[in-house]
Design a protein around this motif. Structure first.
Motif, PDB file in Angstrom:
ATOM      1  N   ARG A 196     -11.345 -13.971   0.872  1.00 20.62           N
ATOM      2  CA  ARG A 196     -10.968 -15.013   1.827  1.00 20.62           C
ATOM      3  C   ARG A 196      -9.744 -14.624   2.651  1.00 20.62           C
ATOM      4  O   ARG A 196      -9.681 -14.909   3.850  1.00 20.62           O
ATOM      5  N   THR A 197      -8.745 -13.972   2.014  1.00 21.16           N
ATOM      6  CA  THR A 197      -7.520 -13.622   2.745  1.00 21.16           C
ATOM      7  C   THR A 197      -7.806 -12.685   3.912  1.00 21.16           C
ATOM      8  O   THR A 197      -7.450 -12.989   5.054  1.00 21.16           O
ATOM      9  N   PRO A 198      -8.440 -11.527   3.698  1.00 26.21           N
ATOM     10  CA  PRO A 198      -8.738 -10.677   4.863  1.00 26.21           C
ATOM     11  C   PRO A 198      -9.818 -11.249   5.765  1.00 26.21           C
ATOM     12  O   PRO A 198      -9.835 -10.996   6.969  1.00 26.21           O
ATOM     13  N   TYR A 199     -10.727 -12.047   5.228  1.00 30.50           N
ATOM     14  CA  TYR A 199     -11.814 -12.605   6.030  1.00 30.50           C
ATOM     15  C   TYR A 199     -11.286 -13.576   7.088  1.00 30.50           C
ATOM     16  O   TYR A 199     -11.766 -13.600   8.224  1.00 30.50           O
ATOM     17  N   THR A 200     -10.291 -14.371   6.720  1.00 27.81           N
ATOM     18  CA  THR A 200      -9.739 -15.349   7.663  1.00 27.81           C
ATOM     19  C   THR A 200      -8.464 -14.865   8.335  1.00 27.81           C
ATOM     20  O   THR A 200      -7.889 -15.596   9.150  1.00 27.81           O
ATOM     21  N   GLY A 201      -8.017 -13.655   7.998  1.00 29.47           N
ATOM     22  CA  GLY A 201      -6.763 -13.170   8.550  1.00 29.47           C
ATOM     23  C   GLY A 201      -6.870 -11.824   9.207  1.00 29.47           C
ATOM     24  O   GLY A 201      -7.504 -11.659  10.252  1.00 29.47           O
ATOM     25  N   SER A 202      -6.293 -10.820   8.535  1.00 27.54           N
ATOM     26  CA  SER A 202      -6.128  -9.504   9.152  1.00 27.54           C
ATOM     27  C   SER A 202      -7.426  -8.726   9.308  1.00 27.54           C
ATOM     28  O   SER A 202      -7.546  -7.873  10.177  1.00 27.54           O
ATOM     29  N   ALA A 216      -7.827  -3.983   2.325  1.00 34.34           N
ATOM     30  CA  ALA A 216      -6.768  -3.824   1.334  1.00 34.34           C
ATOM     31  C   ALA A 216      -6.086  -5.147   1.005  1.00 34.34           C
ATOM     32  O   ALA A 216      -5.453  -5.279  -0.051  1.00 34.34           O
ATOM     33  N   ASP A 217      -6.226  -6.153   1.857  1.00 31.42           N
ATOM     34  CA  ASP A 217      -5.566  -7.434   1.630  1.00 31.42           C
ATOM     35  C   ASP A 217      -6.234  -8.257   0.529  1.00 31.42           C
ATOM     36  O   ASP A 217      -5.755  -9.354   0.206  1.00 31.42           O
ATOM     37  N   VAL A 218      -7.322  -7.747  -0.058  1.00 29.50           N
ATOM     38  CA  VAL A 218      -7.911  -8.475  -1.187  1.00 29.50           C
ATOM     39  C   VAL A 218      -6.952  -8.497  -2.376  1.00 29.50           C
ATOM     40  O   VAL A 218      -7.065  -9.347  -3.270  1.00 29.50           O
ATOM     41  N   PHE A 219      -6.002  -7.575  -2.401  1.00 27.52           N
ATOM     42  CA  PHE A 219      -5.026  -7.517  -3.496  1.00 27.52           C
ATOM     43  C   PHE A 219      -3.722  -8.240  -3.142  1.00 27.52           C
ATOM     44  O   PHE A 219      -2.735  -8.128  -3.870  1.00 27.52           O
ATOM     45  N   ASP A 220      -3.727  -8.964  -2.039  1.00 29.07           N
ATOM     46  CA  ASP A 220      -2.543  -9.705  -1.621  1.00 29.07           C
ATOM     47  C   ASP A 220      -2.473 -11.008  -2.422  1.00 29.07           C
ATOM     48  O   ASP A 220      -3.173 -11.978  -2.128  1.00 29.07           O
ATOM     49  N   LEU A 221      -1.610 -11.043  -3.437  1.00 29.40           N
ATOM     50  CA  LEU A 221      -1.517 -12.219  -4.292  1.00 29.40           C
ATOM     51  C   LEU A 221      -0.952 -13.411  -3.533  1.00 29.40           C
ATOM     52  O   LEU A 221      -1.324 -14.561  -3.795  1.00 29.40           O
ATOM     53  N   GLY A 222      -0.030 -13.141  -2.593  1.00 29.97           N
ATOM     54  CA  GLY A 222       0.492 -14.232  -1.782  1.00 29.97           C
ATOM     55  C   GLY A 222      -0.588 -14.876  -0.945  1.00 29.97           C
ATOM     56  O   GLY A 222      -0.664 -16.111  -0.824  1.00 29.97           O
ATOM     57  N   GLY A 223      -1.441 -14.043  -0.353  1.00 33.51           N
ATOM     58  CA  GLY A 223      -2.555 -14.580   0.418  1.00 33.51           C
ATOM     59  C   GLY A 223      -3.530 -15.349  -0.451  1.00 33.51           C
ATOM     60  O   GLY A 223      -4.058 -16.391  -0.047  1.00 33.51           O
TER      61      GLY A 223
END
Length: 746
Positions: free
Chosen positions: A214-220, A224-231
């Motif tokens: 969801r984080t990279p899908y709706t953002g950047s 690699a942002d799949v491991f963004d815990l903040g996201g």
């Protein structure tokens, strides 16, 4: 006597007509405002506009609620530098969804770029960019994202996960419903167990994957942002994130349901004589028959209620986060969407379970097939009724069916459903024939067996008919074991060697008896229709016990070989019985065809849920004067030219503002030499042609307004689409060139 001819045919035709009428209802609609899938319907300043002085803010208006952050709206100056204040302003009022960002004072003249990104209320990311100018248009080096929100590799992975999640739900929920409602004995079939468990695992795995994506899908859009815990933490606070977490919690309850289904429920439906019983145990079993029947009923009732609750909750996790949760009548649309998903699971999931039962399980009883046929018909009726409402809600008009991507996909889906119903009608014909053939086989089995008890327990299978073939195969297996025993006997000495023939004969008789009768605890997937009482007596001498000695303990190698022979015989017998029934063969093929169409239907449905509904697209066009927001931008073309004569090289810049059909566009033309200095030429001509609709060429006569500058007002292009711009430049009496470029007109 039951008649299964003309009445069944009339019933099938009547049901087909009911389904056809219901599906046709999906094409009717009304005229209610937009729903689902956010789209930009307006902006201040307007797209492509030229304002006298810099505005205090940039505001965007959307067709529905969106989620935005401080970085969702970015304003870039002609040099690509961000100039907005970086703070989102909530300008919503009543039903108007409007957000903006402030601009500092003192911005210079030139063309500014606005890039925006948001997540619509139905969980889909949307993005876009447009320009406006202060004072006069200028060149711009602002870099905007070329990849559409939700696109690229991350978008593809997310789309695949969505499709597989639907498939997992259908297999798990539909397979479990088939077992509980149609064929409880299927709980003992390994292929059915694998199907339901794999459906659960597939849904669980794809839910976790979607949560991480969801984080990279709706953002950047960066994988690699799949491991963004903040996201991930931010995703959990959104409606789609909450829906995915709820789905995982419900899947934990579904795991318990599956464990009970293939545990206690399966054991409760084991054959009565599966483990072998003595006379005393048989009397005790007769006393406890009522208790066992009540236990089965309680398990069925509990699993039925629990399964409906869990399946409804899982279906609601889609309804609460996608198209049904926003737009027109969400309070009605969400329950309707849940019913739609449950009907899909009951029909297609049950179909998949029936398919694996027919191919990799014991013969399926006629009553089970007919139960599923009734459930499938009810599911189709529910699908048609809920589909009518969903189509009216998302499409609304006849023209939208062919004029929008959503409408065309919906027509494709309706066609696939109609095809699926047609194949299902063929399956029903095979089912009716299957019932008649099986009735004849039951009579033959009773006649040959000489008793009704064995025939009733066998369920009317073709096992009695193939008894001679099985016995021959068993004899061959016994001879093979005897030859292996003889080889083993050659290695022994003394008394052990003398006792080998007897052991060999015993092994042969055992193999024959085993092949002609079921194992003490038969595998329900392999030997569903055997009868222990019908097994032939093959004991060579029941009054004589073997002498203790080396031959009393079976050789492990020989025992393993014997077990393999028995397994091969059971498998061959099951396959022979299955393939010898032409009606079951026809039913298997028609069900396989249904399943193949169902796979395509599932893919189309997944694509449909990710497509902007026709109502929204129509509303956006209405809000922008009948134009698409993607193309409501000034068209700027840079056209190099070379007439081949002296001073014949240069560059033409063509601006068409606002670049819309049906409006009075303004065309500005500037010619410059290779050094960038404005240059005059004796003649320039411009025309527009659209070959698709056989329009044009439509000439435009620009007037000379200054050195190297021409202008034409009131340029009318009647229809949107891809147009060809033809530019003729003449630099001398004989040197001229015509350049052609494509231009998108909204």
């Amino acid at each position: 006597m039951v008649t299964t001819g003309p009445p069944a045919r009339r019933s099938a035709v009547l049901r087909m007509l009911v389904v056809a009428v219901a599906l046709a209802g999906a094409l009717f609609g009304g005229a209610v405002p937009a729903s689902a899938h956010a789209a930009l319907t307006g902006s201040t300043p307007a797209q492509g506009s030229v304002v006298d002085r810099a505005p205090e803010q940039v505001a965007l208006t959307f067709s529905e609620g969106v989620a935005m952050g401080d970085d969702s709206i970015r304003v870039l100056d002609p040099h690509g530098k961000r100039v907005d204040r970086g703070k989102l302003r909530n300008l919503c009022s009543g039903a108007t969804v409007k957000y903006g960002t402030g601009l500092p004072p003192g911005l210079g003249n030139g063309t500014y770029t606005v890039a925006w990104q948001a997540v619509s209320a139905d969980s889909h990311p949307v993005s876009g960019a447009f320009t406006f100018s202060v004072g006069a248009p200028s060149k711009s080096s602002a870099a905007v994202p070329q990849q559409e929100a939700g696109g690229g590799l991350v978008g593809a992975l997310y789309g695949i996960a969505r499709c597989l999640a639907y498939a997992g739900f259908v297999l798990m929920a539909g397979g479990a419903a088939f077992v509980v409602a149609c064929r409880p004995a299927a709980a003992l079939v390994r292929s059915v167990q694998r199907l339901v468990v794999q459906g659960w695992a597939l849904l669980t795995g794809t839910t976790v994957a979607m949560l991480l994506l969801r984080t990279p899908y709706t953002g950047s859009g960066d994988l690699a942002d799949v491991f963004d815990l903040g996201g991930l933490q931010q995703v959990l606070l959104t409606k789609p994130g909450a829906a995915l977490v709820s789905r995982l919690l419900l899947l934990a309850a579904a795991a318990l349901f599956v464990a009970v289904l293939f545990g206690a429920f399966a054991r409760a439906h084991e054959p009565a004589g599966a483990g072998g019983t003595t006379d005393a145990e048989g009397e005790a079993g007769a006393v406890d028959a009522a208790e066992e029947a009540r236990r089965r009923k309680d398990l069925t009732f509990g699993l039925g209620i629990g399964g409906v609750i869990v399946a409804t909750g899982l279906a609601a996790t889609w309804a609460m986060a996608e198209h049904a949760s926003t737009g027109l009548q969400p309070a009605v649309a969400m329950p309707v969407d849940v019913l739609h998903l449950l009907a899909v699971a009951a029909w297609l999931g049950g179909l998949a379970t029936l398919l694996v039962s027919l191919y990799w399980g014991p013969p399926v009883e006629r009553t089970a097939v007919r139960r599923f046929s009734r459930i499938a018909f009810g599911s189709v009726v529910v699908l048609a009724a809920t589909g009518v409402y969903q189509s009216w809600r998302q499409v609304g008009t006849w023209s939208a069916l062919t004029g929008t991507t959503y409408g065309r996909l919906l027509l494709l889906k309706v066609g696939l459903v109609a095809l699926l119903v047609g194949i299902a009608w063929v399956s029903r014909r095979w089912t009716a024939r299957l019932g008649e053939v099986r009735a004849a086989e039951d009579t033959a089995a009773v006649t040959e067996a000489g008793g009704t008890v064995a025939a009733a327990e066998a369920g009317g299978t073709a096992a009695a008919t193939d008894a001679a073939d099985v016995a021959d195969a068993a004899q061959e297996a016994g001879e093979a074991v005897e030859r292996q025993s003889a080889k083993a006997a050659g290695k022994a000495t003394g008394k052990a060697a003398a006792g080998t023939p007897a052991a060999s004969s015993t092994a042969t008789a055992t193999a024959t008896a085993t092949a002609a009768s079921p194992d003490p605890a038969p595998d329900p997937e392999e030997t569903p229709d055997t009868d222990p009482e019908a097994a032939p007596e093959t004991d060579l001498n029941p009054d004589t016990d073997p002498e203790p000695g080396p031959s009393a303990d079976p050789d492990p190698t020989r025992a393993a070989q014997l077990a393999r022979q028995q397994a091969a015989l059971r498998t061959a017998r099951t396959k022979r019985l299955r393939d010898a029934d032409p009606e079951r063969l026809g039913l298997r093929r028609s069900v396989l065809a249904e399943a193949s169409v169902a796979v395509v239907l599932l893919v189309v449905t997944t694509v449909l849920t990710a497509t902007e509904p026709a109502r929204t697209e129509a509303a956006v066009q209405a809000a922008s004067g009948g134009q698409s927001t993607a193309s409501n931008q000034p068209q700027v073309l840079t056209v190099p030219f070379d007439t081949g004569g002296p001073h014949g090289k240069g560059t033409a810049r063509v601006d068409l503002d606002p670049g819309r059909s049906g409006n009075a566009n303004e065309l500005r033309l500037r010619l410059s030499d290779p050094s960038g200095k404005a240059m005059d030429v004796p003649e320039v001509k411009v025309s527009f042609t659209q070959k698709a609709k056989k329009l044009g060429p439509l000439p435009v006569v620009p007037r000379h307004t200054g050195t190297g500058h021409w202008r034409a007002s009131g340029v009318q292009l009647p229809v949107p689409g891809q147009w060809q711009l033809s530019l003729l430049v003449r630099t001398s009496d004989i040197d001229q060139v015509t350049e052609i470029r494509n231009v998108k007109i909204g």
